[in-house]
Design a protein around this motif. Sequence first.
Motif, PDB file in Angstrom:
ATOM      1  N   TRP A 109       0.816  -1.202   0.000  1.00  0.00           N
ATOM      2  CA  TRP A 109       0.000   0.000   0.000  1.00  0.00           C
ATOM      3  C   TRP A 109       0.851   1.252   0.000  1.00  0.00           C
ATOM      4  O   TRP A 109       1.911   1.312   0.600  1.00  0.00           O
ATOM      5  CB  TRP A 109      -0.900   0.041   1.231  1.00  0.00           C
ATOM      6  CG  TRP A 109      -1.850  -1.095   1.351  1.00  0.00           C
ATOM      7  CD1 TRP A 109      -2.165  -2.021   0.392  1.00  0.00           C
ATOM      8  CD2 TRP A 109      -2.600  -1.456   2.500  1.00  0.00           C
ATOM      9  NE1 TRP A 109      -3.073  -2.917   0.879  1.00  0.00           N
ATOM     10  CE2 TRP A 109      -3.361  -2.597   2.176  1.00  0.00           C
ATOM     11  CE3 TRP A 109      -2.716  -0.927   3.776  1.00  0.00           C
ATOM     12  CZ2 TRP A 109      -4.214  -3.208   3.083  1.00  0.00           C
ATOM     13  CZ3 TRP A 109      -3.573  -1.536   4.672  1.00  0.00           C
ATOM     14  CH2 TRP A 109      -4.310  -2.658   4.321  1.00  0.00           C
ATOM     15  N   ASP A 110       0.372   2.262  -0.674  1.00  0.00           N
ATOM     16  CA  ASP A 110       0.950   3.603  -0.597  1.00  0.00           C
ATOM     17  C   ASP A 110      -0.213   4.554  -0.378  1.00  0.00           C
ATOM     18  O   ASP A 110      -0.902   4.942  -1.328  1.00  0.00           O
ATOM     19  CB  ASP A 110       1.712   3.948  -1.874  1.00  0.00           C
ATOM     20  CG  ASP A 110       2.352   5.330  -1.812  1.00  0.00           C
ATOM     21  OD1 ASP A 110       2.168   6.031  -0.792  1.00  0.00           O
ATOM     22  OD2 ASP A 110       3.026   5.705  -2.776  1.00  0.00           O
ATOM     23  N   LEU A 111      -0.431   4.911   0.860  1.00  0.00           N
ATOM     24  CA  LEU A 111      -1.569   5.755   1.204  1.00  0.00           C
ATOM     25  C   LEU A 111      -1.367   7.200   0.780  1.00  0.00           C
ATOM     26  O   LEU A 111      -2.298   7.999   0.851  1.00  0.00           O
ATOM     27  CB  LEU A 111      -1.869   5.656   2.706  1.00  0.00           C
ATOM     28  CG  LEU A 111      -2.173   4.232   3.204  1.00  0.00           C
ATOM     29  CD1 LEU A 111      -2.412   4.232   4.699  1.00  0.00           C
ATOM     30  CD2 LEU A 111      -3.345   3.621   2.460  1.00  0.00           C
ATOM     31  N   THR A 112      -0.157   7.548   0.307  1.00  0.00           N
ATOM     32  CA  THR A 112       0.092   8.903  -0.187  1.00  0.00           C
ATOM     33  C   THR A 112      -0.097   9.009  -1.691  1.00  0.00           C
ATOM     34  O   THR A 112       0.002  10.087  -2.253  1.00  0.00           O
ATOM     35  CB  THR A 112       1.526   9.359   0.152  1.00  0.00           C
ATOM     36  OG1 THR A 112       2.452   8.544  -0.575  1.00  0.00           O
ATOM     37  CG2 THR A 112       1.798   9.257   1.648  1.00  0.00           C
ATOM     38  N   ALA A 113      -0.342   7.891  -2.351  1.00  0.00           N
ATOM     39  CA  ALA A 113      -0.443   7.878  -3.816  1.00  0.00           C
ATOM     40  C   ALA A 113      -1.692   8.609  -4.276  1.00  0.00           C
ATOM     41  O   ALA A 113      -2.719   8.604  -3.612  1.00  0.00           O
ATOM     42  CB  ALA A 113      -0.452   6.456  -4.339  1.00  0.00           C
ATOM     43  N   ASN A 114      -1.558   9.231  -5.428  1.00  0.00           N
ATOM     44  CA  ASN A 114      -2.741   9.771  -6.093  1.00  0.00           C
ATOM     45  C   ASN A 114      -2.832   9.099  -7.451  1.00  0.00           C
ATOM     46  O   ASN A 114      -2.121   8.141  -7.721  1.00  0.00           O
ATOM     47  CB  ASN A 114      -2.678  11.307  -6.174  1.00  0.00           C
ATOM     48  CG  ASN A 114      -1.500  11.803  -6.988  1.00  0.00           C
ATOM     49  OD1 ASN A 114      -1.148  11.210  -8.003  1.00  0.00           O
ATOM     50  ND2 ASN A 114      -0.883  12.889  -6.555  1.00  0.00           N
ATOM     51  N   LYS A 131       6.114   5.481  -3.124  1.00  0.00           N
ATOM     52  CA  LYS A 131       6.604   4.172  -2.713  1.00  0.00           C
ATOM     53  C   LYS A 131       7.774   3.743  -3.597  1.00  0.00           C
ATOM     54  O   LYS A 131       7.700   3.783  -4.817  1.00  0.00           O
ATOM     55  CB  LYS A 131       5.475   3.146  -2.807  1.00  0.00           C
ATOM     56  CG  LYS A 131       5.831   1.806  -2.213  1.00  0.00           C
ATOM     57  CD  LYS A 131       4.586   0.961  -2.091  1.00  0.00           C
ATOM     58  CE  LYS A 131       4.861  -0.360  -1.460  1.00  0.00           C
ATOM     59  NZ  LYS A 131       4.969  -0.302  -0.022  1.00  0.00           N
ATOM     60  N   ASN A 132       8.839   3.310  -2.957  1.00  0.00           N
ATOM     61  CA  ASN A 132       9.973   2.758  -3.678  1.00  0.00           C
ATOM     62  C   ASN A 132       9.676   1.306  -4.025  1.00  0.00           C
ATOM     63  O   ASN A 132       9.183   0.548  -3.191  1.00  0.00           O
ATOM     64  CB  ASN A 132      11.244   2.821  -2.833  1.00  0.00           C
ATOM     65  CG  ASN A 132      11.722   4.231  -2.618  1.00  0.00           C
ATOM     66  OD1 ASN A 132      11.677   5.041  -3.529  1.00  0.00           O
ATOM     67  ND2 ASN A 132      12.157   4.529  -1.412  1.00  0.00           N
ATOM     68  N   LEU A 133       9.970   0.925  -5.240  1.00  0.00           N
ATOM     69  CA  LEU A 133       9.797  -0.457  -5.657  1.00  0.00           C
ATOM     70  C   LEU A 133      11.124  -1.184  -5.488  1.00  0.00           C
ATOM     71  O   LEU A 133      12.178  -0.647  -5.796  1.00  0.00           O
ATOM     72  CB  LEU A 133       9.329  -0.525  -7.105  1.00  0.00           C
ATOM     73  CG  LEU A 133       7.993   0.164  -7.375  1.00  0.00           C
ATOM     74  CD1 LEU A 133       7.662   0.103  -8.850  1.00  0.00           C
ATOM     75  CD2 LEU A 133       6.885  -0.447  -6.554  1.00  0.00           C
ATOM     76  N   TYR A 134      11.043  -2.427  -4.991  1.00  0.00           N
ATOM     77  CA  TYR A 134      12.248  -3.200  -4.748  1.00  0.00           C
ATOM     78  C   TYR A 134      12.707  -3.861  -6.032  1.00  0.00           C
ATOM     79  O   TYR A 134      11.922  -4.448  -6.746  1.00  0.00           O
ATOM     80  CB  TYR A 134      11.979  -4.291  -3.712  1.00  0.00           C
ATOM     81  CG  TYR A 134      11.485  -3.762  -2.396  1.00  0.00           C
ATOM     82  CD1 TYR A 134      12.299  -2.987  -1.585  1.00  0.00           C
ATOM     83  CD2 TYR A 134      10.197  -4.029  -1.961  1.00  0.00           C
ATOM     84  CE1 TYR A 134      11.854  -2.503  -0.377  1.00  0.00           C
ATOM     85  CE2 TYR A 134       9.738  -3.559  -0.745  1.00  0.00           C
ATOM     86  CZ  TYR A 134      10.569  -2.795   0.042  1.00  0.00           C
ATOM     87  OH  TYR A 134      10.130  -2.330   1.235  1.00  0.00           O
ATOM     88  N   PHE A 135      13.993  -3.793  -6.277  1.00  0.00           N
ATOM     89  CA  PHE A 135      14.572  -4.528  -7.395  1.00  0.00           C
ATOM     90  C   PHE A 135      15.180  -5.827  -6.883  1.00  0.00           C
ATOM     91  O   PHE A 135      14.982  -6.886  -7.445  1.00  0.00           O
ATOM     92  CB  PHE A 135      15.625  -3.672  -8.105  1.00  0.00           C
ATOM     93  CG  PHE A 135      16.274  -4.381  -9.240  1.00  0.00           C
ATOM     94  CD1 PHE A 135      15.584  -4.618 -10.415  1.00  0.00           C
ATOM     95  CD2 PHE A 135      17.568  -4.848  -9.136  1.00  0.00           C
ATOM     96  CE1 PHE A 135      16.167  -5.297 -11.467  1.00  0.00           C
ATOM     97  CE2 PHE A 135      18.167  -5.534 -10.181  1.00  0.00           C
ATOM     98  CZ  PHE A 135      17.466  -5.748 -11.341  1.00  0.00           C
ATOM     99  N   LEU A 136      15.928  -5.723  -5.806  1.00  0.00           N
ATOM    100  CA  LEU A 136      16.539  -6.894  -5.183  1.00  0.00           C
ATOM    101  C   LEU A 136      16.600  -6.625  -3.687  1.00  0.00           C
ATOM    102  O   LEU A 136      17.120  -5.597  -3.262  1.00  0.00           O
ATOM    103  CB  LEU A 136      17.954  -7.131  -5.728  1.00  0.00           C
ATOM    104  CG  LEU A 136      18.735  -8.301  -5.146  1.00  0.00           C
ATOM    105  CD1 LEU A 136      18.068  -9.622  -5.516  1.00  0.00           C
ATOM    106  CD2 LEU A 136      20.174  -8.289  -5.642  1.00  0.00           C
ATOM    107  N   ARG A 137      16.052  -7.546  -2.917  1.00  0.00           N
ATOM    108  CA  ARG A 137      16.061  -7.387  -1.470  1.00  0.00           C
ATOM    109  C   ARG A 137      17.110  -8.297  -0.852  1.00  0.00           C
ATOM    110  O   ARG A 137      17.458  -9.342  -1.383  1.00  0.00           O
ATOM    111  CB  ARG A 137      14.689  -7.747  -0.882  1.00  0.00           C
ATOM    112  CG  ARG A 137      13.619  -6.777  -1.240  1.00  0.00           C
ATOM    113  CD  ARG A 137      12.419  -6.848  -0.289  1.00  0.00           C
ATOM    114  NE  ARG A 137      11.679  -8.097  -0.332  1.00  0.00           N
ATOM    115  CZ  ARG A 137      11.448  -8.860   0.743  1.00  0.00           C
ATOM    116  NH1 ARG A 137      11.909  -8.536   1.928  1.00  0.00           N
ATOM    117  NH2 ARG A 137      10.751  -9.973   0.629  1.00  0.00           N
ATOM    118  N   TYR A 138      17.582  -7.885   0.315  1.00  0.00           N
ATOM    119  CA  TYR A 138      18.542  -8.681   1.071  1.00  0.00           C
ATOM    120  C   TYR A 138      18.002 -10.095   1.299  1.00  0.00           C
ATOM    121  O   TYR A 138      18.740 -11.075   1.179  1.00  0.00           O
ATOM    122  CB  TYR A 138      18.842  -7.983   2.397  1.00  0.00           C
ATOM    123  CG  TYR A 138      19.814  -8.714   3.289  1.00  0.00           C
ATOM    124  CD1 TYR A 138      21.146  -8.902   2.907  1.00  0.00           C
ATOM    125  CD2 TYR A 138      19.414  -9.217   4.521  1.00  0.00           C
ATOM    126  CE1 TYR A 138      22.036  -9.576   3.720  1.00  0.00           C
ATOM    127  CE2 TYR A 138      20.296  -9.887   5.344  1.00  0.00           C
ATOM    128  CZ  TYR A 138      21.602 -10.061   4.943  1.00  0.00           C
ATOM    129  OH  TYR A 138      22.485 -10.728   5.748  1.00  0.00           O
TER     130      TYR A 138
END
Length: 180
Positions: free
Chosen positions: A42-47, A53-60
């Motif tokens: 969720w990104d409650l600030t989105a319009n 919101k940052n999208l993940y490319f590769l997570r730890y």
Amino acid sequence: YLIDLYDLEDERREVSLSWGFNGKSFNRGSKGNRPWFGPKFWDLTANRTASEKNLYFLRYADVIMILAEAANELGNTDEAVTYVNMIRRRAKADMLEMGGKLNQSQMREVIMEERAREFVGEFQRKWDLSRWDKLVDAVRSISQDNVDGAKNVQPHHVLFPIPYDEIVKNRNLTQNSGYN
């Protein structure tokens, strides 16, 4: 299938799945017992046109799970357990036992399920299932959730079609099997 993957104490369950927001249940029509993707998406600030919101490319966590899978495939099952437990500890899920309790094949299944829990909704699953040669069986096994997918999935769906423009540009390319 997805709901049943999580133990109730697994903290990933509450951020990956949600049945409501601000005390109100989501309206899912005839499937009211099914959740939506949870707050991690969720990104409650989105319009309508922008999101912060940052999208993940590769997570730890993905790196750790890659290490677990590689260790297991090299026959180092206890090392794989150590890596999977790093992920499970953060989620407050039950730890796997060390000391040869799982053989390589069993550990492979554990890793597959752990990746499903950890990366739900992060566009990893299709690639994982394709790599493990389990895509068709997995889609068909959830026919109650995805009737059309189960009916239409074919072995060639492990690959995408090569775009026509790329084949025109490079005469050495041929279309992937199953696509005309």
